[in-house]
Structure formats: C-alpha cells, structure tokens
Design a protein around this motif. Structure first.
Motif, mmCIF file in Angstrom:
data_model
loop_
_atom_site.group_PDB
_atom_site.id
_atom_site.type_symbol
_atom_site.label_atom_id
_atom_site.label_comp_id
_atom_site.label_asym_id
_atom_site.label_seq_id
_atom_site.Cartn_x
_atom_site.Cartn_y
_atom_site.Cartn_z
ATOM 1 N N GLY A 206 -39.146 25.533 -12.004
ATOM 2 C CA GLY A 206 -39.708 26.484 -11.064
ATOM 3 C C GLY A 206 -39.316 26.223 -9.625
ATOM 4 N N CYS A 207 -39.193 24.944 -9.250
ATOM 5 C CA CYS A 207 -38.864 24.619 -7.856
ATOM 6 C C CYS A 207 -37.365 24.586 -7.601
ATOM 7 C CB CYS A 207 -39.498 23.294 -7.458
ATOM 8 S SG CYS A 207 -38.721 21.838 -8.203
ATOM 9 N N GLY A 208 -36.566 24.777 -8.672
ATOM 10 C CA GLY A 208 -35.127 24.818 -8.504
ATOM 11 C C GLY A 208 -34.425 23.482 -8.619
ATOM 12 N N TYR A 209 -35.175 22.414 -8.917
ATOM 13 C CA TYR A 209 -34.562 21.090 -9.043
ATOM 14 C C TYR A 209 -33.687 21.008 -10.289
ATOM 15 C CZ TYR A 209 -34.127 16.030 -9.625
ATOM 16 O OH TYR A 209 -33.638 14.769 -9.792
ATOM 17 N N MET A 210 -34.125 21.635 -11.378
ATOM 18 C CA MET A 210 -33.412 21.563 -12.647
ATOM 19 C C MET A 210 -32.615 22.847 -12.863
ATOM 20 S SD MET A 210 -34.983 21.161 -16.513
ATOM 21 C CE MET A 210 -35.774 19.602 -16.144
ATOM 22 N N THR A 211 -31.313 22.719 -13.010
ATOM 23 C CA THR A 211 -30.458 23.870 -13.285
ATOM 24 C C THR A 211 -30.369 24.116 -14.781
ATOM 25 O OG1 THR A 211 -28.446 22.529 -13.430
ATOM 26 C CG2 THR A 211 -29.086 23.338 -11.231
ATOM 27 N N ASP A 212 -29.988 25.323 -15.157
ATOM 28 C CA ASP A 212 -29.856 25.648 -16.579
ATOM 29 C C ASP A 212 -28.814 24.769 -17.258
ATOM 30 O OD1 ASP A 212 -31.756 27.621 -16.354
ATOM 31 O OD2 ASP A 212 -30.310 29.230 -16.021
ATOM 32 N N GLU A 213 -27.732 24.446 -16.528
ATOM 33 C CA GLU A 213 -26.660 23.645 -17.113
ATOM 34 C C GLU A 213 -27.102 22.212 -17.391
ATOM 35 O OE1 GLU A 213 -26.456 25.378 -14.354
ATOM 36 O OE2 GLU A 213 -25.193 27.072 -14.952
ATOM 37 N N ALA A 214 -28.022 21.699 -16.589
ATOM 38 C CA ALA A 214 -28.428 20.293 -16.721
ATOM 39 C C ALA A 214 -29.791 20.137 -17.385
ATOM 40 C CB ALA A 214 -28.453 19.639 -15.339
ATOM 41 N N THR A 215 -30.286 21.195 -18.019
ATOM 42 C CA THR A 215 -31.643 21.164 -18.566
ATOM 43 C C THR A 215 -31.847 20.026 -19.555
ATOM 44 O OG1 THR A 215 -32.029 23.528 -18.267
ATOM 45 C CG2 THR A 215 -33.318 22.427 -19.969
ATOM 46 N N ARG A 216 -30.965 19.896 -20.543
ATOM 47 C CA ARG A 216 -31.168 18.903 -21.593
ATOM 48 C C ARG A 216 -31.096 17.482 -21.036
ATOM 49 N NH1 ARG A 216 -28.461 18.843 -27.633
ATOM 50 N NH2 ARG A 216 -29.414 16.892 -28.326
ATOM 51 N N THR A 217 -30.092 17.222 -20.203
ATOM 52 C CA THR A 217 -29.938 15.878 -19.642
ATOM 53 C C THR A 217 -31.131 15.512 -18.762
ATOM 54 O OG1 THR A 217 -27.532 16.100 -19.649
ATOM 55 C CG2 THR A 217 -28.465 14.403 -18.239
ATOM 56 N N THR A 218 -31.559 16.444 -17.926
ATOM 57 C CA THR A 218 -32.689 16.169 -17.031
ATOM 58 C C THR A 218 -33.972 15.971 -17.823
ATOM 59 O OG1 THR A 218 -31.631 17.546 -15.345
ATOM 60 C CG2 THR A 218 -33.950 16.992 -15.015
ATOM 61 N N GLU A 219 -34.150 16.742 -18.891
ATOM 62 C CA GLU A 219 -35.349 16.590 -19.715
ATOM 63 C C GLU A 219 -35.383 15.218 -20.388
ATOM 64 O OE1 GLU A 219 -37.777 18.913 -23.287
ATOM 65 O OE2 GLU A 219 -35.935 19.756 -22.463
ATOM 66 N N GLU A 220 -34.229 14.745 -20.874
ATOM 67 C CA GLU A 220 -34.160 13.403 -21.463
ATOM 68 C C GLU A 220 -34.527 12.340 -20.435
ATOM 69 O OE1 GLU A 220 -30.372 12.622 -23.164
ATOM 70 O OE2 GLU A 220 -30.479 14.251 -24.627
ATOM 71 N N LYS A 221 -33.988 12.452 -19.225
ATOM 72 C CA LYS A 221 -34.283 11.479 -18.173
ATOM 73 C C LYS A 221 -35.763 11.519 -17.799
ATOM 74 C CE LYS A 221 -29.678 11.514 -16.050
ATOM 75 N NZ LYS A 221 -28.888 11.861 -14.852
ATOM 76 N N THR A 222 -36.325 12.723 -17.752
ATOM 77 C CA THR A 222 -37.752 12.872 -17.432
ATOM 78 C C THR A 222 -38.614 12.232 -18.492
ATOM 79 O OG1 THR A 222 -37.294 14.967 -16.275
ATOM 80 C CG2 THR A 222 -39.570 14.550 -16.925
ATOM 81 N N ARG A 223 -38.265 12.442 -19.763
ATOM 82 C CA ARG A 223 -39.037 11.867 -20.869
ATOM 83 C C ARG A 223 -39.002 10.345 -20.819
ATOM 84 N NH1 ARG A 223 -36.789 14.538 -24.703
ATOM 85 N NH2 ARG A 223 -38.387 16.168 -24.842
ATOM 86 N N ARG A 224 -37.825 9.772 -20.550
ATOM 87 C CA ARG A 224 -37.721 8.312 -20.450
ATOM 88 C C ARG A 224 -38.533 7.786 -19.269
ATOM 89 N NH1 ARG A 224 -32.101 9.261 -21.774
ATOM 90 N NH2 ARG A 224 -31.548 9.088 -19.577
#
Length: 250
Positions: A206-224
């Motif tokens: 929502g705030c624009g930090y996560m792009t559609d292209e990097a969704t999976r990678t960012t979600e993995e990093k967030t989960r860790r």
C-alpha cells in the motif's frame, strides 16, 4: 545389543526415551513412500507420533512396507497443502538442510544445540525436511526460525531422508533433563507470525515499498525478519493490531 541400551565403559545403560508430545515431523514434497515409511519407523523408535506431510508426490504412502512397527503413525499422518498450514500451531520451526553452496539467511545450529533449543519449548515444535531430490527451497526455509545441519562430509552432504530424521530424533531423546522448562511468556505460533507477515506485506504494498516484481522476494525476507524477532504471543498480537491500523491508511 538392543536399540534401547548402550555400553558406557563396563556399565550397561538403558535408554528410556521420553515421549515428546509437542514435536511434529513435517515432510515437504516427499517423493518415495518407502522413505516416508522409514521416517515413521524412526519416529516410533524414539517415541514420536505426529507426522505431517506437505504435498507428498506419492499418495499411497500409508501402505509403505518400510514402516515396520509404525503403521499407526502412518495411518494418523496428516496431509497439508502448504507449510504455513502444517506448522500453524508451532512456536518453533527448524529446517534441516545440507547447506551446500546456498547462502544461508537463517541462524545455523549444530545438532546438539538445535536439540537443546527444541527441548526447552513449551509450545509446538516442527522439524522440517525437504524432498529427497532438492531439499527445502528458499521459500520453504522462510517459514523457519533457524536451521540445523547434520555434520556430513563436504564431498557427500546429502543423506537418506529416513536416516536424517532418525539422527535428529535420537539427538532429541538422548539428552538428559526435562523435556521442557517453564518460560516467562508463551512464544507466538507460526500462524500468528504468518498473519503478521500477511498484514505487513499488505502495508508494504500500500505504501509503495514493495513492487509487483519483487513481491515474492520481499515477502520471504519479511517472513524471515518476523521470525528473528522471537516475539511472545502477546507481543505478536499487539504488533499485529498496530500493523492492521497502519494498513487501513493505504
């Protein structure tokens, strides 16, 4: 010598493994029903009963002949579509890995240290094992709090699945002392942490930090990241409320 005994010098010591009711063995995308049967047999040997499978390739695993004396464990094995569902009730998730050339993103512990950490948990503990062919993927590992590695040789790192599970379970039961010790606060379960991951991911979108292209990678990093915080259940609930309030602003 029977498996429940060992020689210590001239003295024969009987091993009476405790029943660890809070531990779940979770197999992810296993390919060979004989390996699943061997895991069930090892679990029966050392007093464990909760076997969980995530998307096994072979659905006829419950008749595996390798599960000698462990037919009840196979019959009671639970199947799940996702790792998140399989570990939802666990406060500690440990992934087994050979590491290899992979860049490790989690704390990596030896067998003895991992066993000690698992034994002191009052909530559910999951031991996660990947498929025989490729092990656990980076996405699979993002659900883990930390990893363990069996100290095999550099030239031959991988082990048979049943043998790897047996070694880990033996290490758990051979340690003296209580199975668990009182903790000051109840550790957040994987389900609570996954809800937090989902809400934080939504806020980042929502705030624009996560792009559609990097969704999976960012979600993995967030989960860790969330798992490294070692939050109590109460703190997780508090932080989740904060994140939900933030998420509503976008």
């Amino acid at each position: 010598m029977i498996p429940s005994e060992r020689n210590c010098g001239h003295r024969l010591v009987k091993l009476n493994p405790p029943i660890l009711t809070n531990l779940r063995v979770v197999l992810v995308r296993t390919r060979n029903p004989l390996n699943i049967g061997a895991v069930a047999r090892a679990m029966s040997n050392f007093g464990f009963s909760q076997l969980r499978l995530v998307n096994p390739y072979e659905l006829a695993f419950r008749e595996a002949r390798s599960a000698v004396g462990a037919s009840e464990i196979l019959a009671g094995a639970q199947e799940y579509k996702t790792i998140a569902e399989a570990v939802a009730d666990c406060g500690l998730v440990i992934g087994a890995t050979a590491v290899g050339g992979r860049e490790v993103q989690h704390p990596l512990r030896g067998l003895e240290e991992a066993a000690e950490g698992a034994r002191t948990q009052t909530g559910g503990v999951a031991l996660l094992f990947g498929s025989e062919k490729v092990g656990l993927s980076n996405d699979d590992l993002s659900y883990c709090h930390w990893l363990l590695r069996i100290p095999t040789t550099r030239d031959h790192r991988s082990m048979n699945l049943g043998q790897a599970v047996a070694i880990c379970l033996y290490e758990l039961v051979r340690q003296p002392g209580p199975i668990s010790e009182p903790r000051q606060a109840e550790i957040a379960t994987a389900a609570e942490l996954e809800r937090m991951t989902a809400v934080l991911t939504e806020a980042l979108h929502g705030c624009g930090y996560m792009t559609d292209e990097a969704t999976r990678t960012t979600e993995e990093k967030t989960r860790r990241l969330i798992r490294r915080l070692n939050l109590s259940s109460a703190d997780a609930e508090l932080l989740l409320g904060m994140l939900r309030q933030i998420s509503r602003k976008f």
